[in-house]
Design a protein around this motif. Structure first.
Motif, PDB file in Angstrom:
ATOM      1  N   GLY A  57      34.438  42.534  37.930  1.00 12.09           N
ATOM      2  CA  GLY A  57      34.423  42.553  39.399  1.00 12.09           C
ATOM      3  C   GLY A  57      33.303  43.385  40.011  1.00 12.09           C
ATOM      4  O   GLY A  57      32.833  43.101  41.096  1.00 12.09           O
ATOM      5  N   HIS A  71      39.027  36.769  39.170  1.00  8.64           N
ATOM      6  CA  HIS A  71      38.740  35.939  40.338  1.00  8.64           C
ATOM      7  C   HIS A  71      37.301  35.439  40.256  1.00  8.64           C
ATOM      8  O   HIS A  71      36.840  34.710  41.123  1.00  8.64           O
ATOM      9  CB  HIS A  71      38.834  36.769  41.633  1.00  8.64           C
ATOM     10  CG  HIS A  71      40.218  37.197  42.002  1.00  8.64           C
ATOM     11  ND1 HIS A  71      41.260  36.323  42.200  1.00  8.64           N
ATOM     12  CD2 HIS A  71      40.719  38.435  42.229  1.00  8.64           C
ATOM     13  CE1 HIS A  71      42.346  37.006  42.546  1.00  8.64           C
ATOM     14  NE2 HIS A  71      42.055  38.284  42.563  1.00  8.64           N
ATOM     15  N   ASP A  72      36.555  35.896  39.238  1.00  8.48           N
ATOM     16  CA  ASP A  72      35.113  35.675  39.164  1.00  8.48           C
ATOM     17  C   ASP A  72      34.801  34.285  38.608  1.00  8.48           C
ATOM     18  O   ASP A  72      35.051  34.007  37.428  1.00  8.48           O
ATOM     19  CB  ASP A  72      34.509  36.758  38.260  1.00  8.48           C
ATOM     20  CG  ASP A  72      32.990  36.760  38.250  1.00  8.48           C
ATOM     21  OD1 ASP A  72      32.431  37.776  37.803  1.00  8.48           O
ATOM     22  OD2 ASP A  72      32.361  35.759  38.660  1.00  8.48           O
ATOM     23  N   PRO A  73      34.251  33.416  39.459  1.00  6.74           N
ATOM     24  CA  PRO A  73      33.985  32.044  39.001  1.00  6.74           C
ATOM     25  C   PRO A  73      32.994  31.990  37.843  1.00  6.74           C
ATOM     26  O   PRO A  73      32.996  31.023  37.079  1.00  6.74           O
ATOM     27  CB  PRO A  73      33.409  31.349  40.249  1.00  6.74           C
ATOM     28  CG  PRO A  73      32.921  32.444  41.124  1.00  6.74           C
ATOM     29  CD  PRO A  73      33.787  33.628  40.849  1.00  6.74           C
ATOM     30  N   ARG A  74      32.191  33.060  37.689  1.00  7.00           N
ATOM     31  CA  ARG A  74      31.185  33.029  36.621  1.00  7.00           C
ATOM     32  C   ARG A  74      31.814  33.172  35.238  1.00  7.00           C
ATOM     33  O   ARG A  74      31.213  32.792  34.234  1.00  7.00           O
ATOM     34  CB  ARG A  74      30.177  34.179  36.813  1.00  7.00           C
ATOM     35  CG  ARG A  74      29.349  34.079  38.065  1.00  7.00           C
ATOM     36  CD  ARG A  74      28.584  35.383  38.341  1.00  7.00           C
ATOM     37  NE  ARG A  74      29.469  36.496  38.671  1.00  7.00           N
ATOM     38  CZ  ARG A  74      29.045  37.731  38.951  1.00  7.00           C
ATOM     39  NH1 ARG A  74      27.762  38.010  38.948  1.00  7.00           N
ATOM     40  NH2 ARG A  74      29.903  38.694  39.236  1.00  7.00           N
ATOM     41  N   GLU A 104      40.425  41.931  35.669  1.00  5.90           N
ATOM     42  CA  GLU A 104      39.218  41.853  36.494  1.00  5.90           C
ATOM     43  C   GLU A 104      38.065  42.672  35.892  1.00  5.90           C
ATOM     44  O   GLU A 104      37.507  43.539  36.576  1.00  5.90           O
ATOM     45  CB  GLU A 104      39.488  42.378  37.916  1.00  5.90           C
ATOM     46  CG  GLU A 104      40.674  41.772  38.616  1.00  5.90           C
ATOM     47  CD  GLU A 104      40.346  40.481  39.353  1.00  5.90           C
ATOM     48  OE1 GLU A 104      39.189  40.030  39.286  1.00  5.90           O
ATOM     49  OE2 GLU A 104      41.258  39.913  39.963  1.00  5.90           O
TER      50      GLU A 104
END
Ligand SMILES: Nc1ncnc2c1ncn2[C@@H]1O[C@H](COP(=O)(O)OP(=O)(O)OP(=O)(O)O)[C@@H](O)[C@H]1O
Ligand SMILES: Nc1ncnc2c1ncn2[C@@H]1O[C@H](COP(=O)(O)OP(=O)(O)OP(=O)(O)O)[C@@H](O)[C@H]1O
Ligand SMILES: [Mg+2]
Ligand SMILES: [Mg+2]
Lengths: 225, 225
Positions: free
Chosen positions: A170, A199-202, A167
């Motif tokens: 984040g 988890h970061d869609p970017r 992550e």
């Protein structure tokens, strides 16, 4: 560069057993860039800790650069980890009593790099993550995203063969997050293997391949982006 | 519910001064839902700490529910914080030696809630964030997203008038993140004021208003979504 077969990890808590990993088999070629995704609690950090030589599986085998890691004693294990792997922790794990600079120097201290070279390299790395003017701050004197960037700088400073980033964006705004992804991208083009949990869609499809974990097992493993 | 005028925060580190906030004036009505965004290091968490009665400004005034907070001594300050405000920290700040359950009970201990009622309410809150089966785990025995959810549960458990959430979804997958936003949304519809710092594009415009900070000042403050 890595080959895992049937990795399991079970935590025993009194009478209860938590099966964090329930049989993970994964092969990664040197120079690949993988994203690992999946629900909270699905086993991503547990898998990263095993791959990063920070923890041992309950069962299963892990070959790193063709060596079976379970055969190594703790000292050899730590040696591989320090020399070949850079780890960005989900919760940063900076030493609270050391400055940002000293935190970034730490892997080089273990690696036997002389003091002047250490300091110079650490400052250069802090500059690359935009924190040259925060070198003297301790973690509690830094913003969340600044702590995250110190953790990133620390992972890169021994020029590892493989970077495990749990992550890494984040706590970062889009601009700084994109800069960090740019750094990982150029390292990858230079041959460094990258495994990134996110988890970061970017940034989710930054690498060419995405592995999705669910309940401690691989649910899918596909080429993307 | 809150009115800040000209808030500044300066950290002195030897000869160096860091101006984390350089004059922030913000008015929030009871029942609003605000997003606060801005670059890493722009002063968001510093502002939240002052609004959340965890820190005092260097200069400027802060009225919470029409009371000037600078006039309160530390005990009164802590009392307001415990009774009226729920804070989700960017770095969670869970007590490492307490279980998830005991961590969630903590604000109720300060608030004088009897043991059985505390335990029952804490378990209900853990259930709402999907962690009923992790009640006995200590923070080190939880995933990053699970720790984040314990921090969220702890912030809600005293039924505060205002919730300050500093990056509440940073470690959560989309599904769980959406559930948390759903909880904040229904609390807001029930009248709770919400101020949320986020870099997450998936939740950035959840409230009706977005404030952007830059270099310790408000750059923009607009209706959105
Ligand atoms: N205790 C401290 N001593 C000195 N400087 C500090 C201290 N705490 C914060 N700072 C500095 O104040 C500035 C603002 O910090 P703050 O934590 O409010 O940023 P932020 O907007 O929340 O950033 P992020 O998005 O990275 O969490 C940063 O540049 C940081 O280095
Ligand atoms: N030391 C431990 N003792 C007991 N259970 C543990 C321990 N560490 C992790 N777990 C459990 O193992 C499971 C997997 O944890 P892990 O940290 O790998 O999840 P994750 O996929 O990284 O989640 P997140 O996206 O929330 O960071 C979780 O359900 C967690 O509660
Ligand atoms: Mg994790
Ligand atoms: Mg912050």
């Amino acid at each position: 560069i890595i080959e895992t077969r049937g990795l399991t990890k079970t935590y025993r808590m009194g009478a209860v057993e938590v099966d964090a990993l329930r049989g993970v088999s994964l092969g990664v070629e040197a120079g690949e860039f993988l994203s690992v995704m999946g629900p909270s609690g699905s086993g991503k950090s547990t898998l990263m800790n095993i791959i990063g030589c920070l923890d041992r599986p309950t069962t299963g085998s892990y070959l790193f650069e063709a060596r079976e890691m379970s055969g190594l004693d703790d000292a050899e294990f730590a040696h591989v980890r320090n020399r070949r792997i850079g780890f960005v922790f989900q919760t940063f794990n900076l030493l609270p009593r050391l400055s940002a600079l000293k935190n970034v120097e730490l892997p080089m201290v273990y690696g036997g790099v002389p003091p002047n070279a250490r300091r110079e390299r650490a400052l250069a790395m802090l500059e690359r993550v935009g924190l040259a003017d925060r070198a003297g701050h301790r973690p509690m004197e830094l913003s969340g995203g600044q702590q995250q960037r110190v953790a990133i700088a620390r992972a890169l400073v021994n020029e590892p063969a493989m970077i495990l980033a749990d992550e890494p964006t984040g706590n970062l705004d889009s601009r700084v997050g994109a800069e960090i992804m740019g750094m990982l991208d150029s390292l990858n083009k230079a041959g460094v293997t990258i495994i990134m949990v996110t988890h970061d869609p970017r940034v989710a499809d930054a690498g060419g391949r995405r592995v999705i974990l669910k309940d401690g097992m691989v649910e899918s493993d596909e080429a993307v982006g």
